[in-house]
Scaffold this motif. Structure first.
Motif, short mmCIF file in Angstrom:
data_model
loop_
_atom_site.label_atom_id
_atom_site.label_comp_id
_atom_site.label_asym_id
_atom_site.label_seq_id
_atom_site.Cartn_x
_atom_site.Cartn_y
_atom_site.Cartn_z
N SER A 42 0.80 -1.23 0.00
CA SER A 42 0.00 0.00 0.00
C SER A 42 0.84 1.28 0.00
O SER A 42 0.33 2.34 -0.33
CB SER A 42 -0.94 0.00 1.20
OG SER A 42 -0.18 -0.05 2.40
N ASP A 43 2.13 1.20 0.34
CA ASP A 43 2.96 2.40 0.39
C ASP A 43 3.66 2.71 -0.92
O ASP A 43 4.32 3.73 -1.05
CB ASP A 43 4.03 2.26 1.48
CG ASP A 43 3.42 2.18 2.86
OD1 ASP A 43 2.26 2.61 3.03
OD2 ASP A 43 4.09 1.68 3.78
N PHE A 44 3.56 1.80 -1.91
CA PHE A 44 4.29 1.96 -3.17
C PHE A 44 3.35 1.87 -4.36
O PHE A 44 2.30 1.22 -4.31
CB PHE A 44 5.37 0.87 -3.31
CG PHE A 44 6.51 1.05 -2.36
CD1 PHE A 44 7.61 1.81 -2.73
CD2 PHE A 44 6.48 0.48 -1.11
CE1 PHE A 44 8.66 2.00 -1.85
CE2 PHE A 44 7.52 0.66 -0.22
CZ PHE A 44 8.62 1.42 -0.60
N ASP A 76 4.29 6.07 -2.61
CA ASP A 76 3.15 6.96 -2.83
C ASP A 76 3.53 8.37 -2.39
O ASP A 76 4.51 8.56 -1.67
CB ASP A 76 1.94 6.48 -2.01
CG ASP A 76 1.28 5.26 -2.63
OD1 ASP A 76 1.41 5.06 -3.85
OD2 ASP A 76 0.63 4.52 -1.88
N GLU A 77 2.72 9.33 -2.78
CA GLU A 77 2.98 10.72 -2.38
C GLU A 77 3.02 10.84 -0.86
O GLU A 77 2.32 10.13 -0.15
CB GLU A 77 1.89 11.62 -2.94
CG GLU A 77 2.00 11.82 -4.44
CD GLU A 77 1.00 12.83 -4.96
OE1 GLU A 77 0.69 13.80 -4.24
OE2 GLU A 77 0.53 12.61 -6.08
N PHE A 82 12.25 8.69 -3.61
CA PHE A 82 13.26 7.76 -4.08
C PHE A 82 12.60 6.68 -4.93
O PHE A 82 11.39 6.50 -4.88
CB PHE A 82 14.05 7.14 -2.91
CG PHE A 82 13.24 6.23 -2.02
CD1 PHE A 82 13.22 4.87 -2.23
CD2 PHE A 82 12.52 6.75 -0.95
CE1 PHE A 82 12.49 4.03 -1.40
CE2 PHE A 82 11.79 5.92 -0.11
CZ PHE A 82 11.77 4.56 -0.34
N GLU A 83 13.40 6.02 -5.73
CA GLU A 83 12.94 4.86 -6.50
C GLU A 83 13.49 3.63 -5.82
O GLU A 83 14.59 3.64 -5.27
CB GLU A 83 13.43 4.95 -7.94
CG GLU A 83 12.82 6.09 -8.71
CD GLU A 83 13.35 6.17 -10.14
OE1 GLU A 83 14.33 5.47 -10.47
OE2 GLU A 83 12.78 6.95 -10.90
N LEU A 84 12.74 2.54 -5.89
CA LEU A 84 13.17 1.29 -5.27
C LEU A 84 13.14 0.19 -6.31
O LEU A 84 12.09 -0.07 -6.92
CB LEU A 84 12.26 0.96 -4.09
CG LEU A 84 12.73 -0.13 -3.14
CD1 LEU A 84 14.10 0.21 -2.56
CD2 LEU A 84 11.73 -0.32 -2.01
#
Length: 184
Positions: A42-44, A76-77, A82-84
């Motif tokens: 849910s965080d990405f 998410d905003e 950063f990118e993972l």
């Protein structure tokens, strides 16, 4: 991590050797390029990725695979910019259930390692190590259509649980995959 990868390769090779010695006529090796839609929690953001699989099928209903899946996402905003990059190496067992002469379903399980590497957005810095590894495992299910003896189309879902890393909390990653399987 090297020990885990070595273990997974060893399990896959040993399974292939046992399958070949037990029933050579029903044993087939295959390669399988894959397109993946990943739901990393849910965080990405959801992300598309690519994968490659090598495996062996035996006794007409069993297969053991070694798979590499890679995708890149961002939080998410409201989170740090950063990118993972996710990279999974998985050993998977599948049991095939024939539904018709050309169509079948399958169920199974996967275990492996997930590596994550963070890349900060311009103007930001990752403090400390920019990568982390965690053991992952879960269930697999899907369907397969056989065009002929060597070519199959496969659509499936992997639901993988994993522990917390430097960049993610523990939780579930869902991989929806479609692939072409070339058997020889």
């Amino acid at each position: 991590m090297k020990k885990i990868i070595l273990f997974l390769v060893g399990v896959s090779v040993a399974s292939a050797a046992v399958a070949q010695s037990n029933e050579a006529a029903g044993t087939h090796f295959f390669v399988q390029p894959t397109i993946t839609l990943a739901g990393p929690g849910s965080d990405f953001e959801n992300a598309f990725g690519l994968g490659a699989t090598a495996g062996v099928s035996f006794r007409s209903r069993h297969s053991v695979e070694l798979e590499f899946v890679q995708f890149e996402t961002e939080p998410d905003e409201g989170y740090a910019p950063f990118e993972l990059d996710f990279r999974h190496i998985l050993a998977t067992y599948k049991y095939r259930i024939p539904l018709s002469p050309k169509f079948s379903g399958y169920v199974g399980g996967s275990i492996g390692v997930a590596s994550q590497k963070a890349k900060a957005s311009p103007g930001f810095v990752i403090v400390g190590d920019d990568s982390d590894d965690v053991v992952t495992g879960g269930v697999v299910g899907g369907v397969q259509y056989r065009f002929d003896e060597q070519i199959f189309v496969d659509g499936g879902v992997k639901v993988l649980g994993q522990g917390a890393t430097r960049f993610t909390t523990d939780g579930t990653i869902v991989l929806v995959q479609i692939s072409a399987r070339f058997q020889f």
